[in-house]
Design a protein around this motif. Sequence first.
Motif, PDB file in Angstrom:
ATOM      1  N   UNK A 204       0.827  -1.201   0.000  1.00  0.00           N
ATOM      2  CA  UNK A 204       0.000   0.000   0.000  1.00  0.00           C
ATOM      3  C   UNK A 204       0.861   1.251   0.000  1.00  0.00           C
ATOM      4  N   UNK A 205       0.278   2.331  -0.498  1.00  0.00           N
ATOM      5  CA  UNK A 205       0.944   3.635  -0.478  1.00  0.00           C
ATOM      6  C   UNK A 205      -0.130   4.704  -0.310  1.00  0.00           C
ATOM      7  N   UNK A 206       0.193   5.750   0.442  1.00  0.00           N
ATOM      8  CA  UNK A 206      -0.797   6.774   0.787  1.00  0.00           C
ATOM      9  C   UNK A 206      -0.224   8.168   0.596  1.00  0.00           C
ATOM     10  N   UNK A 207      -1.093   9.107   0.242  1.00  0.00           N
ATOM     11  CA  UNK A 207      -0.764  10.524   0.245  1.00  0.00           C
ATOM     12  C   UNK A 207      -1.840  11.212   1.091  1.00  0.00           C
ATOM     13  N   UNK A 208      -1.514  11.452   2.352  1.00  0.00           N
ATOM     14  CA  UNK A 208      -2.502  11.970   3.302  1.00  0.00           C
ATOM     15  C   UNK A 208      -2.168  13.388   3.760  1.00  0.00           C
ATOM     16  N   UNK A 209      -1.490  14.130   2.899  1.00  0.00           N
ATOM     17  CA  UNK A 209      -1.098  15.499   3.259  1.00  0.00           C
ATOM     18  C   UNK A 209      -2.297  16.401   3.547  1.00  0.00           C
TER      19      UNK A 209
END
Length: 201
Positions: free
Chosen positions: A23-28
């Motif tokens: 998994x990979x996330x961009x939660x900025x």
Amino acid sequence: MKLYSILLFQKSAIGQKPKLLKDAYDLKDFSFFQKGSVKEFMDFTGRLLVERAATPSRTSIKEQEYFIHCYVRQDNLTGVCITDGEYEARVAFTMLSKVMEDFTNTIHPSQWDAITNTASCNYSKLPELLVKWQNPREADSLTRVQDEIEETKVVLHNTIASVLERGEKLDDLVKASENLSEQSKMFYTQARKMNKCCSWA
């Protein structure tokens, strides 16, 4: 336009939970205190959709201002991505197709069963691909893939509730889930209350 996460699952037999491979996330866009709970809910929602999806299938679900796209291949490798409403479904499925193709070229299907968790999966390109596909123009030249996707039926559901079994409720699944921390369950409950009080419907 925003791509929040890409999750790769190995869909299991009926009655078994799908296995998260990477998994990979961009939660900025979320606060520091929300990030952990948001990540858990993306994982939880992804698992739920993969578990309910047919093999093979492509499904898009709109939940409030977010879209969840789920692509199950014939070999049960499944890609899920969560985007905002401006991110086109066509681009999302093109991206998932490319990501899963790259994953298969790197990690042979014979190795999938040996992966026990995301840390034991030696696929390292997902964060890089998440950054690359933040710009949907990456997919504009892929008209061949677009035509192929348009020939395939994509099912659009308006809410997660529409994919649940008769009589099931998301609230009950959240309460019973072992994959969610107490903090995330509380976050979900508070978010539901906020949405109800702010709705004019």
